[in-house]
Design a protein around this motif. Structure first.
Motif, PDB file in Angstrom:
ATOM      1  N   LEU A 141       1.034  -1.481  -0.023  1.00 50.72           N
ATOM      2  CA  LEU A 141      -0.003   0.011  -0.184  1.00 50.72           C
ATOM      3  C   LEU A 141       0.421   1.486   0.218  1.00 50.72           C
ATOM      4  N   LEU A 142       1.751   1.049   0.782  1.00 52.61           N
ATOM      5  CA  LEU A 142       2.832   2.550   1.129  1.00 52.61           C
ATOM      6  C   LEU A 142       3.075   2.715  -0.165  1.00 52.61           C
ATOM      7  N   ARG A 143       3.799   1.525  -1.221  1.00 47.34           N
ATOM      8  CA  ARG A 143       4.904   1.692  -2.565  1.00 47.34           C
ATOM      9  C   ARG A 143       3.291   2.503  -3.816  1.00 47.34           C
ATOM     10  N   ARG A 144       2.515   1.763  -3.122  1.00 49.70           N
ATOM     11  CA  ARG A 144       1.520   1.857  -4.389  1.00 49.70           C
ATOM     12  C   ARG A 144       1.409   3.799  -4.085  1.00 49.70           C
ATOM     13  N   PHE A 145       0.834   3.443  -3.056  1.00 46.26           N
ATOM     14  CA  PHE A 145       0.651   5.334  -2.547  1.00 46.26           C
ATOM     15  C   PHE A 145       2.020   6.242  -2.536  1.00 46.26           C
ATOM     16  N   VAL A 146       2.763   5.852  -2.756  1.00 42.96           N
ATOM     17  CA  VAL A 146       4.538   6.613  -3.260  1.00 42.96           C
ATOM     18  C   VAL A 146       4.166   7.001  -4.453  1.00 42.96           C
ATOM     19  N   GLY A 147       3.740   5.982  -5.014  1.00 47.04           N
ATOM     20  CA  GLY A 147       4.355   5.794  -6.861  1.00 47.04           C
ATOM     21  C   GLY A 147       3.084   7.244  -7.588  1.00 47.04           C
ATOM     22  N   THR A 148       2.030   6.963  -6.686  1.00 43.85           N
ATOM     23  CA  THR A 148       0.939   7.721  -7.331  1.00 43.85           C
ATOM     24  C   THR A 148       1.465   9.484  -7.067  1.00 43.85           C
TER      25      THR A 148
END
Length: 182
Positions: free
Chosen positions: A12-19
């Motif tokens: 989840l954190l990686r997806r958020f940072v990528g977004t």
């Protein structure tokens, strides 16, 4: 029939940072990448030797305690062979055509934990007929040295030359071999 592609779900954190990252303007993303990724120093070095590879041209540069090779950092967008030719002319007065500067084997030597990369080229010149001109400011002295009895040199020069079976560290590199002939 096309193979199926399985995708892992990113945390989840990686997806958020990528977004968030990809929603930033391109110049800002580029700046972040340049700050966060490692940088490399790129240079070119020229091994100037006679046809029989018995003599090597070396330079004494400030502070002038040890010998080194004609070399320098590449300018932005400069090709390694062009940088090698430029540095050779600046430091020794030797003019060379691009076709004369042949890649050494190996052509790239990585120093200091991968942060500094030298592109190495070979140039054949006759010590008897080659005029070497130094400016006395950037280069104090230049001399041809027997390849089997090289003078006291900088540590970086000794490490680089070891890749070609030359210098005091040549025995410590079992993969060392002389520069390849064209």
């Amino acid at each position: 029939m096309t193979p199926s592609v399985r995708r892992r779900k990113a945390p989840l954190l990686r997806r958020f940072v990528g977004t968030v990252f990809y929603s930033l303007p391109h110049p800002m993303r580029r700046r972040i990448v340049r700050i966060a990724t490692p940088t490399y120093t790129l240079g070119s070095v020229v091994l100037v030797m006679d046809e029989d590879r018995t003599h090597l041209l070396m330079l004494k540069q400030p502070p002038g305690k040890r010998w080194s090779l004609p070399a320098g950092l590449l300018n932005r967008r400069e090709q390694p062979v062009e940088g090698a030719r430029r540095e050779l002319a600046e430091e020794t007065g030797i003019e060379a055509d691009l076709a004369e500067l042949l890649p050494a084997l190996p052509n790239a030597v990585v120093h200091t934990n991968g942060r500094w990369v030298d592109n190495v080229f070979r140039l054949v010149r006759d010590p008897e007929t080659t005029e070497v001109l130094v400016d006395g400011h950037e280069v104090w002295d230049a001399a041809w040295h027997p390849a089997d009895a090289l003078p006291d040199m900088t540590r970086a020069t000794a490490k680089l030359l070891s890749h070609y079976g030359l210098g005091p560290l040549a025995d410590s590199d079992p993969a060392a071999e002389p520069p390849a002939s064209a």
